[in-house]
Every structure is written in C-alpha cells, then in structure tokens.
Design an enzyme around this catalytic site. Structure first.
Site, PDB file in Angstrom:
ATOM      1  N   GLY A  43       0.818  -1.227   0.000  1.00  0.00           N
ATOM      2  CA  GLY A  43       0.000   0.000   0.000  1.00  0.00           C
ATOM      3  C   GLY A  43       0.839   1.257   0.000  1.00  0.00           C
TER       4      GLY A  43
ATOM      5  CB  SER B 195      -0.006   4.065  -4.612  1.00  0.00           C
ATOM      6  OG  SER B 195      -1.121   3.875  -3.766  1.00  0.00           O
TER       7      SER B 195
ATOM      8  CG  ASP C 191      -7.182  -6.535  -3.363  1.00  0.00           C
ATOM      9  OD1 ASP C 191      -6.833  -6.410  -2.174  1.00  0.00           O
ATOM     10  OD2 ASP C 191      -8.381  -6.527  -3.722  1.00  0.00           O
ATOM     11  CB  VAL C 192      -2.164  -6.944   0.240  1.00  0.00           C
ATOM     12  CG1 VAL C 192      -0.905  -6.656  -0.554  1.00  0.00           C
ATOM     13  CG2 VAL C 192      -2.717  -5.684   0.878  1.00  0.00           C
TER      14      VAL C 192
ATOM     15  CE1 TYR D  76      -7.864   2.026   9.916  1.00  0.00           C
ATOM     16  CE2 TYR D  76      -7.779   2.833  12.180  1.00  0.00           C
ATOM     17  CZ  TYR D  76      -7.198   2.710  10.924  1.00  0.00           C
ATOM     18  OH  TYR D  76      -5.955   3.262  10.687  1.00  0.00           O
TER      19      TYR D  76
ATOM     20  CB  ALA E 113      -8.950  -4.504  11.315  1.00  0.00           C
ATOM     21  CE  LYS E 114      -4.935  -0.108  10.779  1.00  0.00           C
ATOM     22  NZ  LYS E 114      -3.876  -0.411   9.807  1.00  0.00           N
TER      23      LYS E 114
HETATM   24  P1  NAP Z   1      -3.808   6.416   2.472  1.00  0.00           P
HETATM   25  O1  NAP Z   1      -3.107   7.678   2.152  1.00  0.00           O
HETATM   26  O2  NAP Z   1      -5.271   6.304   2.276  1.00  0.00           O
HETATM   27  O3  NAP Z   1      -3.055   5.223   1.724  1.00  0.00           O
HETATM   28  C1  NAP Z   1      -3.511   3.913   1.840  1.00  0.00           C
HETATM   29  C2  NAP Z   1      -2.655   3.021   0.972  1.00  0.00           C
HETATM   30  O4  NAP Z   1      -3.079   1.667   1.165  1.00  0.00           O
HETATM   31  C3  NAP Z   1      -2.783   3.334  -0.510  1.00  0.00           C
HETATM   32  O5  NAP Z   1      -1.503   3.322  -1.090  1.00  0.00           O
HETATM   33  C4  NAP Z   1      -3.635   2.181  -1.063  1.00  0.00           C
HETATM   34  O6  NAP Z   1      -3.256   1.803  -2.376  1.00  0.00           O
HETATM   35  C5  NAP Z   1      -3.232   1.067  -0.109  1.00  0.00           C
HETATM   36  N1  NAP Z   1      -4.201  -0.025  -0.048  1.00  0.00           N
HETATM   37  C6  NAP Z   1      -5.425  -0.055   0.529  1.00  0.00           C
HETATM   38  N2  NAP Z   1      -5.993  -1.265   0.365  1.00  0.00           N
HETATM   39  C7  NAP Z   1      -5.116  -2.016  -0.340  1.00  0.00           C
HETATM   40  C8  NAP Z   1      -5.123  -3.343  -0.831  1.00  0.00           C
HETATM   41  N3  NAP Z   1      -6.168  -4.163  -0.629  1.00  0.00           N
HETATM   42  N4  NAP Z   1      -4.052  -3.794  -1.514  1.00  0.00           N
HETATM   43  C9  NAP Z   1      -2.969  -2.997  -1.731  1.00  0.00           C
HETATM   44  N5  NAP Z   1      -2.906  -1.717  -1.313  1.00  0.00           N
HETATM   45  C10 NAP Z   1      -3.970  -1.234  -0.614  1.00  0.00           C
HETATM   46  O7  NAP Z   1      -3.615   6.040   4.037  1.00  0.00           O
HETATM   47  P2  NAP Z   1      -2.383   6.226   5.027  1.00  0.00           P
HETATM   48  O8  NAP Z   1      -2.796   7.224   6.029  1.00  0.00           O
HETATM   49  O9  NAP Z   1      -1.100   6.377   4.316  1.00  0.00           O
HETATM   50  O10 NAP Z   1      -2.454   4.795   5.748  1.00  0.00           O
HETATM   51  C11 NAP Z   1      -1.420   3.822   5.678  1.00  0.00           C
HETATM   52  C12 NAP Z   1      -1.557   2.888   6.871  1.00  0.00           C
HETATM   53  O11 NAP Z   1      -1.417   3.633   8.081  1.00  0.00           O
HETATM   54  C13 NAP Z   1      -2.930   2.200   6.977  1.00  0.00           C
HETATM   55  O12 NAP Z   1      -2.770   0.875   7.397  1.00  0.00           O
HETATM   56  C14 NAP Z   1      -3.648   3.014   8.032  1.00  0.00           C
HETATM   57  O13 NAP Z   1      -4.651   2.285   8.683  1.00  0.00           O
HETATM   58  C15 NAP Z   1      -2.497   3.372   8.941  1.00  0.00           C
HETATM   59  N6  NAP Z   1      -2.740   4.518   9.815  1.00  0.00           N
HETATM   60  C16 NAP Z   1      -2.966   5.757   9.296  1.00  0.00           C
HETATM   61  C17 NAP Z   1      -3.203   6.826  10.162  1.00  0.00           C
HETATM   62  C18 NAP Z   1      -3.465   8.223   9.691  1.00  0.00           C
HETATM   63  O14 NAP Z   1      -3.837   9.072  10.529  1.00  0.00           O
HETATM   64  N7  NAP Z   1      -3.298   8.531   8.424  1.00  0.00           N
HETATM   65  C19 NAP Z   1      -3.192   6.607  11.552  1.00  0.00           C
HETATM   66  C20 NAP Z   1      -2.961   5.326  12.020  1.00  0.00           C
HETATM   67  C21 NAP Z   1      -2.721   4.295  11.151  1.00  0.00           C
HETATM   68  P3  NAP Z   1      -4.112   2.145  -3.715  1.00  0.00           P
HETATM   69  O15 NAP Z   1      -4.564   3.573  -3.571  1.00  0.00           O
HETATM   70  O16 NAP Z   1      -3.115   1.932  -4.790  1.00  0.00           O
HETATM   71  O17 NAP Z   1      -5.245   1.162  -3.755  1.00  0.00           O
END
Ligand code: NAP
Length: 248
Positions: free
Chosen positions: A15, A17, A66-67, A158, A161-162
């Site tokens: 994930g 991108s 798609d993981v 959510y 899962a976490k």
């Molecule tokens: P984001 O900007 O929405 O990016 C999510 C990424 O996950 C995208 O690159 C998307 O890829 C990829 N993804 C989702 N489902 C997928 C799948 N089935 N297979 C492959 N790729 C998949 O979110 P982010 O904030 O960077 O989040 C990254 C991680 O950090 C997540 O696990 C999230 O729960 C965790 N997190 C985030 C926050 C926060 O505040 N932002 C806080 C705590 C934890 P595509 O777009 O190419 O599909």
C-alpha cells in the site's frame, strides 16, 4: 584483501502508492535499500513515486496486487524473489478506513475491513516467511493504529482489525524469535494523509489541540520509526505508538 560486497536489504512495502507507505519507500530508498512498492488502485501515483526515485538512481520496483487476496499476495512475493532473490523486510502498511456508527455497519463492510486491514497482514506475512525462516533473519513491521490500542468511537471495525494486528504482532514475535525474525508494529495517532481528508480544517484543529505536542503527525514521523526498527536488532513484539502524546 578483497573488499566485502555489501548486499542491499530487500524491502516490500504494501500500500505504498501514497501517504505513509510512499514516504516509507522514499526514506528507505535514500539508504540503499532495494524496494518493491506495492499498490492496488493508484497506478499513476505509484508510477510517479517510482519514476522520481529511479531518476535519482534508486532501486524501486512497483507491483500491483490487492493484498486482501492471497493469490495476488503470492504473485507479489514471487515477483520480489524474481527481482531481488530475497526478502529481508516486510512492511504491512496497506489499509483502509471507515467512519460509521457500529449499529449501521453491514456484514459486507465488516468483512471488507477485516479482509483489507487484518487478513492482508496474515497473507503477506505467511507468504514472505518461508524465505526469512530459511535465511534465519528478517524484520516485519505492521502499521497498526492508536485505535487498535485504545478503541475509536465510530471506528469499531477499523479498531478491531488494528487490535488484531497488535495481537498477531506480539504472538508471532514470540514464535519467530528463535528464527532471528523480529516482528513489531507502529501504531500512529493522527497522520496527515488522504485517509483523514474527510475531516474539516476545524476538526483537525480540534484534534491538534488535544495532542500534548500540539501538532499533527506527518508521514515522515512514521517513516523515521520504520527505519529505526529495521536497523535495530533487539526490539521485537512491540507496539510503538507515534502520536505526539495523544494517547499515553
Ligand atoms: P492512504 O493515504 O489512504 O493510503 C492507503 C494506501 O493503502 C494506498 O496506497 C492504497 O493503495 C493502499 N491499499 C489499501 N488497500 C489495499 C489493498 N487491498 N491492496 C494494496 N494496497 C492497498 O492512508 P495512510 O494514512 O497512508 O495509511 C497507511 C496505513 O497507516 C494504513 O494501514 C492506516 O490504517 C495506517 N494509519 C494511518 C493513520 C493516519 O492518521 N493517516 C493513523 C494510524 C494508522 P491504492 O490507492 O493503490 O489502492
């Protein structure tokens, strides 16, 4: 005496991108890691990240998978081994979010959340492990969330899962210690990415005011911790929460 050849570490970031994953790829590529950047829907963004890094001489491959589907995860692992022969580090970062009242979550939404945020970690880790066990070394980093520790209102699926990721991390660390494989999780608080774009500026400001360090987290804050965890060699089974003191 012949100089010892330094082999770069091979890292898979799921994930990646955009958001946290893309930042992890950018930071690790600065340090001679060879990386497979996984994406699912955002091909253009993934290609942009790759192009920028390749122009600077970095080794970054991209792979669509798609993981949440084991068959696609198998292909991701096969591709990585074909390109780089080994896997030293797996970063399970891919994830989705949903804000909804618990009473309104449908079966389908619940399953989608578990499939994308928890089962994906199960599939990627299980498929990558044989090569790590064979090499007797490895590092797995799961990107969890503060809500997996303390629970988030209107984010029950959510948070579930976490929390599952946190349990998996601790138990697997115990199982894999004797194989010299470390398993840790990072549980970020609020990080400025697209995942939080549904919030208004005012809502973000209110959250910021609840955070003792009085600032929202950045993708770099998480990437720096990832880098540290890879380079460290005595930390395992830990859930490290990067949250500015929001949850202590
Ligand atoms: P984001 O900007 O929405 O990016 C999510 C990424 O996950 C995208 O690159 C998307 O890829 C990829 N993804 C989702 N489902 C997928 C799948 N089935 N297979 C492959 N790729 C998949 O979110 P982010 O904030 O960077 O989040 C990254 C991680 O950090 C997540 O696990 C999230 O729960 C965790 N997190 C985030 C926050 C926060 O505040 N932002 C806080 C705590 C934890 P595509 O777009 O190419 O599909």
């Amino acid at each position: 005496m012949e100089a010892k050849k330094i082999i770069p570490k091979t890292v898979i970031v799921t994930g990646a991108s955009k958001g946290i994953g893309a930042e992890i790829v950018k930071q690790l590529s600065q340090d001679n890691y060879q990386i497979v950047l996984n994406y699912n829907k955002s091909e253009t963004l993934a290609k942009e990240v790759q192009k920028q890094l390749i122009q600077n001489g970095k080794k970054v491959e991209i792979f669509k998978a798609d993981v949440s589907k084991r068959e696609e995860v198998k292909k991701l692992i096969e591709y990585t081994l074909k390109k780089f022969k080994t896997i030293d580090v797996l970063i399970n970062n891919a994830g989705i979010s949903q804000v909804k009242l618990f009473t309104e979550i449908t079966d389908e939404e619940w399953n989608t959340m578990i499939q994308n945020n928890l089962n994906s970690v199960f599939y990627c880790t299980q498929e990558a492990l044989p090569v790590m066990i064979n090499e007797k070394r490895g590092c797995i980093i799961n990107i969890s969330s503060i809500w997996g520790i303390t629970g988030g209102s209107c984010e029950v699926a959510y948070s579930t899962a976490k929390a599952g990721i946190n349990g998996l991390t601790k138990a697997l660390a115990k199982e894999l210690g004797s194989s010299n494989i470390r398993v840790n999780a990072i549980a970020p608080g609020f990080i400025q990415t697209q995942m939080n774009e549904h919030l208004t500026e005012n809502e973000k400001k209110e959250i910021q005011e609840e955070i003792p360090l009085n600032k929202l987290g950045t993708t770099l804050d998480v990437a720096k911790c990832v880098k540290w965890l890879i380079e460290d060699d005595y930390t395992t089974g830990q859930i490290i929460s990067i949250n500015g003191g929001w949850y202590i």
